[in-house]
Design an enzyme around this catalytic site. Sequence first.
Site, mmCIF file in Angstrom:
data_model
loop_
_atom_site.group_PDB
_atom_site.id
_atom_site.type_symbol
_atom_site.label_atom_id
_atom_site.label_comp_id
_atom_site.label_asym_id
_atom_site.label_seq_id
_atom_site.Cartn_x
_atom_site.Cartn_y
_atom_site.Cartn_z
ATOM 1 N N GLU A 1 9.129 7.970 -2.078
ATOM 2 C CA GLU A 1 10.487 8.125 -1.746
ATOM 3 C C GLU A 1 11.235 6.746 -1.909
ATOM 4 O O GLU A 1 10.942 6.012 -0.736
ATOM 5 C CB GLU A 1 10.768 9.022 -0.553
ATOM 6 C CG GLU A 1 10.356 10.474 -0.451
ATOM 7 C CD GLU A 1 11.457 10.968 -1.597
ATOM 8 O OE1 GLU A 1 12.549 10.942 -1.375
ATOM 9 O OE2 GLU A 1 10.784 11.538 -2.492
ATOM 10 N N GLU B 1 14.643 10.781 7.605
ATOM 11 C CA GLU B 1 14.378 10.664 6.053
ATOM 12 C C GLU B 1 13.285 11.532 5.501
ATOM 13 O O GLU B 1 13.184 12.432 4.630
ATOM 14 C CB GLU B 1 14.328 9.507 5.835
ATOM 15 C CG GLU B 1 14.077 9.076 4.243
ATOM 16 C CD GLU B 1 15.482 9.398 3.579
ATOM 17 O OE1 GLU B 1 16.368 8.787 4.202
ATOM 18 O OE2 GLU B 1 15.184 10.000 2.507
#
Length: 126
Positions: free
Chosen positions: A30, A71
Amino acid sequence: MGLKDKAAKRTKESPFVPALLGLFHAARTERNFQFHLFAGTCVVVLGFLFSLSKTEWMIIILVIFGMLSLELVNTAIERTVDLVTLERHPLAKQAKDVAAAAVFVYAFMAVIIACIIFIPKILLLF
Ligand SMILES: Nc1ncnc2c1ncn2[C@@H]1O[C@H](COP(=O)(O)OP(=O)(O)OP(=O)(O)O)[C@@H](O)[C@H]1O
């Protein structure tokens, strides 16, 4: 018991294993999570340079770990949406966009807190 069964049993026994696997997966794949890791590290370095107080450190640590956690949740939502459908769907778009908005709102707060803590210290340098 086969090697695969043993690994599966160990994973089942320890709640840390899946958590660490998830953490490494996000850190590897990510881009946004990598950015927040980098930004958090920069803030910690700045914290040492400006000798933050104990209270300031506690606030900074809360904000950094909160950002990273959010996140990770965003990534989990993206994966879940993709698992449900890879086709374009307005609800899939809303789910991903709202999850991204949650990260954005928190990041905005993090920037405000960083400004409140660091700007007076930076101004003292001049
Ligand atoms: N199944 C879908 N249906 C409709 N819109 C989608 C769908 N999947 C993604 N989108 C839209 O495209 C945007 C980008 O999708 P993507 O899957 O790349 O998520 P992302 O938030 O950009 O993920 P990452 O942070 O990994 O880049 C989403 O924010 C959403 O607006």
